[in-house]
Design an enzyme around this catalytic site. Sequence first.
Site, mmCIF file in Angstrom:
data_model
loop_
_atom_site.group_PDB
_atom_site.id
_atom_site.type_symbol
_atom_site.label_atom_id
_atom_site.label_comp_id
_atom_site.label_asym_id
_atom_site.label_seq_id
_atom_site.Cartn_x
_atom_site.Cartn_y
_atom_site.Cartn_z
ATOM 1 N N SER A 84 -26.433 30.885 -47.228
ATOM 2 C CA SER A 84 -25.485 30.349 -46.220
ATOM 3 C C SER A 84 -25.749 29.971 -44.738
ATOM 4 O O SER A 84 -26.954 29.989 -44.352
ATOM 5 C CB SER A 84 -24.489 31.514 -45.933
ATOM 6 O OG SER A 84 -24.519 32.866 -45.896
ATOM 7 N N GLU A 115 -28.262 16.550 -39.921
ATOM 8 C CA GLU A 115 -26.916 16.344 -40.958
ATOM 9 C C GLU A 115 -25.778 16.723 -41.027
ATOM 10 O O GLU A 115 -25.700 17.624 -40.401
ATOM 11 C CB GLU A 115 -27.937 16.951 -42.398
ATOM 12 C CG GLU A 115 -28.865 16.446 -42.916
ATOM 13 C CD GLU A 115 -29.432 17.886 -44.087
ATOM 14 O OE1 GLU A 115 -28.379 17.925 -44.738
ATOM 15 O OE2 GLU A 115 -30.119 17.379 -43.774
ATOM 16 N N LYS A 117 -22.560 17.626 -41.780
ATOM 17 C CA LYS A 117 -22.140 19.680 -42.424
ATOM 18 C C LYS A 117 -20.612 19.389 -44.095
ATOM 19 O O LYS A 117 -19.280 18.905 -42.509
ATOM 20 C CB LYS A 117 -21.922 20.952 -42.065
ATOM 21 C CG LYS A 117 -21.590 21.942 -42.331
ATOM 22 C CD LYS A 117 -21.713 23.203 -41.095
ATOM 23 C CE LYS A 117 -21.409 24.452 -42.790
ATOM 24 N NZ LYS A 117 -20.957 25.008 -43.241
ATOM 25 N N ASP A 119 -17.627 19.070 -45.607
ATOM 26 C CA ASP A 119 -16.680 19.898 -46.052
ATOM 27 C C ASP A 119 -15.795 19.883 -47.499
ATOM 28 O O ASP A 119 -15.106 19.508 -48.548
ATOM 29 C CB ASP A 119 -15.382 20.339 -45.824
ATOM 30 C CG ASP A 119 -14.874 21.625 -45.443
ATOM 31 O OD1 ASP A 119 -15.267 22.364 -45.587
ATOM 32 O OD2 ASP A 119 -13.931 21.565 -44.288
ATOM 33 N N TYR A 227 -28.870 17.758 -50.060
ATOM 34 C CA TYR A 227 -29.904 18.023 -48.908
ATOM 35 C C TYR A 227 -31.176 18.866 -48.983
ATOM 36 O O TYR A 227 -30.727 19.704 -47.430
ATOM 37 C CB TYR A 227 -28.735 18.313 -48.009
ATOM 38 C CG TYR A 227 -27.360 19.732 -48.969
ATOM 39 C CD1 TYR A 227 -27.892 20.380 -48.883
ATOM 40 C CD2 TYR A 227 -26.157 19.064 -48.574
ATOM 41 C CE1 TYR A 227 -27.350 21.814 -49.628
ATOM 42 C CE2 TYR A 227 -25.331 19.995 -49.560
ATOM 43 C CZ TYR A 227 -25.699 21.481 -49.015
ATOM 44 O OH TYR A 227 -24.939 21.988 -50.353
ATOM 45 N N LYS A 315 -20.599 23.775 -35.660
ATOM 46 C CA LYS A 315 -19.187 23.370 -35.852
ATOM 47 C C LYS A 315 -18.337 22.592 -35.657
ATOM 48 O O LYS A 315 -18.364 23.678 -33.462
ATOM 49 C CB LYS A 315 -18.768 24.465 -36.372
ATOM 50 C CG LYS A 315 -19.404 26.151 -37.292
ATOM 51 C CD LYS A 315 -18.784 25.576 -38.691
ATOM 52 C CE LYS A 315 -17.933 25.716 -39.411
ATOM 53 N NZ LYS A 315 -17.662 26.751 -40.304
ATOM 54 N N CYS A 409 23.007 8.581 -37.860
ATOM 55 C CA CYS A 409 22.069 8.056 -36.628
ATOM 56 C C CYS A 409 22.120 9.034 -35.506
ATOM 57 O O CYS A 409 23.517 8.728 -34.976
ATOM 58 C CB CYS A 409 21.533 6.638 -36.521
ATOM 59 S SG CYS A 409 20.518 6.937 -34.633
ATOM 60 N N CYS A 412 23.121 6.658 -32.240
ATOM 61 C CA CYS A 412 24.165 5.622 -32.215
ATOM 62 C C CYS A 412 25.070 6.180 -33.390
ATOM 63 O O CYS A 412 26.918 5.934 -33.291
ATOM 64 C CB CYS A 412 23.566 4.275 -32.309
ATOM 65 S SG CYS A 412 23.156 3.957 -34.060
ATOM 66 N N CYS A 427 18.090 4.002 -39.896
ATOM 67 C CA CYS A 427 20.048 3.390 -38.866
ATOM 68 C C CYS A 427 20.155 2.002 -39.067
ATOM 69 O O CYS A 427 19.513 0.926 -38.489
ATOM 70 C CB CYS A 427 18.645 3.934 -37.695
ATOM 71 S SG CYS A 427 20.452 3.482 -36.394
ATOM 72 N N CYS A 433 22.362 0.455 -31.529
ATOM 73 C CA CYS A 433 21.340 1.791 -32.050
ATOM 74 C C CYS A 433 20.404 1.601 -29.614
ATOM 75 O O CYS A 433 19.183 0.929 -30.070
ATOM 76 C CB CYS A 433 21.120 2.131 -33.265
ATOM 77 S SG CYS A 433 20.136 3.391 -32.490
HETATM 78 S S1 IVH Z 1 -27.641 23.602 -45.969
HETATM 79 C C1 IVH Z 1 -29.779 27.336 -47.137
HETATM 80 N N1 IVH Z 1 -27.249 21.181 -45.338
HETATM 81 O O1 IVH Z 1 -22.729 24.874 -45.781
HETATM 82 C C2 IVH Z 1 -29.405 26.167 -46.149
HETATM 83 N N2 IVH Z 1 -25.840 22.714 -46.477
HETATM 84 O O2 IVH Z 1 -22.616 27.495 -44.587
HETATM 85 C C3 IVH Z 1 -28.385 25.967 -47.322
HETATM 86 N N3 IVH Z 1 -23.006 22.269 -46.607
HETATM 87 O O3 IVH Z 1 -23.147 26.538 -48.717
HETATM 88 C C4 IVH Z 1 -27.297 24.989 -47.327
HETATM 89 N N4 IVH Z 1 -23.370 19.874 -45.593
HETATM 90 O O4 IVH Z 1 -22.080 24.440 -49.116
HETATM 91 C C5 IVH Z 1 -26.407 22.768 -46.727
HETATM 92 N N5 IVH Z 1 -26.057 19.081 -45.204
HETATM 93 C C6 IVH Z 1 -25.984 20.541 -45.515
HETATM 94 C C7 IVH Z 1 -24.823 20.825 -45.712
HETATM 95 C C8 IVH Z 1 -24.510 21.967 -46.237
HETATM 96 C C9 IVH Z 1 -22.801 21.874 -46.310
HETATM 97 C C10 IVH Z 1 -22.994 23.680 -47.027
HETATM 98 C C11 IVH Z 1 -23.191 24.523 -47.960
HETATM 99 C C12 IVH Z 1 -23.429 26.172 -47.512
HETATM 100 C C13 IVH Z 1 -22.525 25.755 -46.887
HETATM 101 C C14 IVH Z 1 -23.679 27.354 -45.768
#
Ligand code: IVH
Length: 534
Positions: A84, A115, A117, A119, A227, A315, A409, A412, A427, A433
């Site tokens: 993560s 890049e 992130k 979701d 990525y 974030k 309504c 009115c 309405c 009104c």
């Molecule tokens: S890199 C070792 N790049 O974020 C690097 N993760 O909090 C591992 N995620 O499980 C992840 N966009 O699901 C990376 N451009 C991005 C990302 C990304 C979304 C997510 C991914 C990961 C989570 C980690």
Amino acid sequence: MAVSAPIRNRVLKLRAALHEHNYRYHVLDDPAISDAEYDRMFGELQHLEARYPELISADSPTLRAGAPPLKQFAPVNHKVAMLSLSNAFDESDVLAFDKRIRERAEIEEVEYVAEPKLDGLAVSLLYERGVLVVGATRGDGETGEDVTMNIKTIKSVPLRLRGKNIPEILEVRGEVFLTHAGFRKLNEDQRSKAGKLFVNPRNAAAGSLRQLDSRLTAQRPLEIFFYGVGRVTGKIPDTHRALLKAFKTWGLRVSPLADLVVGAEGCIEYYERIAKIRCRLSYDIDGVVYKVSDMSLQSKLGNISRAPRWALAHKFPAQEESTVVQGIEVQVGRTGAVTPVARLRPVFVGGVTVSNATLHNRREIERLDIRVGDTVMVRRAGDVIPEVVSVNTGKRPPHTRRFKFPDTCPVCGSEIVYEGEGIVARCSGGLYCSAQRKESIKHFASRRAMDIDGLGDKIVEQLVDKNLVQDAADLYSLTVEQLVGLERLAGKSAQNLVQSLERSKTTKLERFLHALGIGQVGETTAQQLAAHFG
Ligand code: IVH
């Protein structure tokens, strides 16, 4: 009997063509044929494979239609753990991250790839000699689930890589997600089948990917951006930036927003740039990620527990927060549309404090079964009106009552009539009104219509309440004497208002047409009418 050479060749030709068109459409965003032509070739290949099963292959584009359901997913052991990311919530975290790296690496300046992130859900795809053999979810990072059949239905996932210098074993990692449009369409389909509705795109993507029947997954418009890498044998580029370039040539889709930046300052600039366009993206992102571009520096830095030292997730403020419903009311708009709104305990979400959220219409109220006292999730994305996305019924206090939509309504007293299969409430009072009158005058005065400076909402409301105007035309008989008595209007601003009313008489025909607020005549139609009739 062996399959004849012309048929075998036709199958190979169709497959090659479908791979090529898929790549052009999904990776290059530059289709060369129509969807109908694609479907025709796809149908022909499906037909030939059904007739001659010995011609089926593991990388056939027909696998995109899904396969018979599985009983359960097999576990997949990630040989290189799926880590993560450490999180940053403000600039000082980014400065500290960059400083740590500069100190450890003993260098002045660090190049990062920044890049979005995404979701969605992380997945790991194993290619052997360029052919996709396993697709797995992240799971706990060590062990995930084998969702190969589902992954193969994602149109932007190459079943076979293209181009040069592809490592013999290449495990690539990316994020599977749904666009907002894909999510809406999916929920509409679910609703029409009386199926379970998904709360948000992430949830829907997860549900779709963990579907035992891949033929269902095939109908969900899942997308992917790649990525990173996991296990690799052989050589890959020595910077993350070059790796992303190589991905593209291999047919792996990469975020077009990825960019090279220098130092903490470059990172923060990127963050601000993406934050600005976030609300216009067609999919959800929850921040940006900075990655040290130099791969040898990445390995030198290594990991701390479950996250790499060379990457950081910065974030965005959450776009969804939970709060409590203090009241439910209905609002009457310019055309009489009656919209329910939730009055909320103020909550900070998407960068502002929100105390009202739209509940859209009667059907939405029924869907949510929202009640006064409920704990709800509120969402505010970009400039859009905040909305209630879900109700936490587990937190519902005792003795709540279902909300009953009024028959008349609230402003009115006229009857409320229902249109659009009983969903849109209106309405029937028309200009009787006062709410409709107020709203149509506000629209008349608004910036994109007559642009009357100084005629704000509060003033319009007083003018109507005090019976000084009935409709927009009456505005032009107002005098300074009549105006000075109003709240928020001192002598000077009353004079200014009369002047701007006078000035507004000279305007473009299209603005005037739009200002009248005629049904079906929005800004574009007004422009077309003005251009035609002059
Ligand atoms: S890199 C070792 N790049 O974020 C690097 N993760 O909090 C591992 N995620 O499980 C992840 N966009 O699901 C990376 N451009 C991005 C990302 C990304 C979304 C997510 C991914 C990961 C989570 C980690």
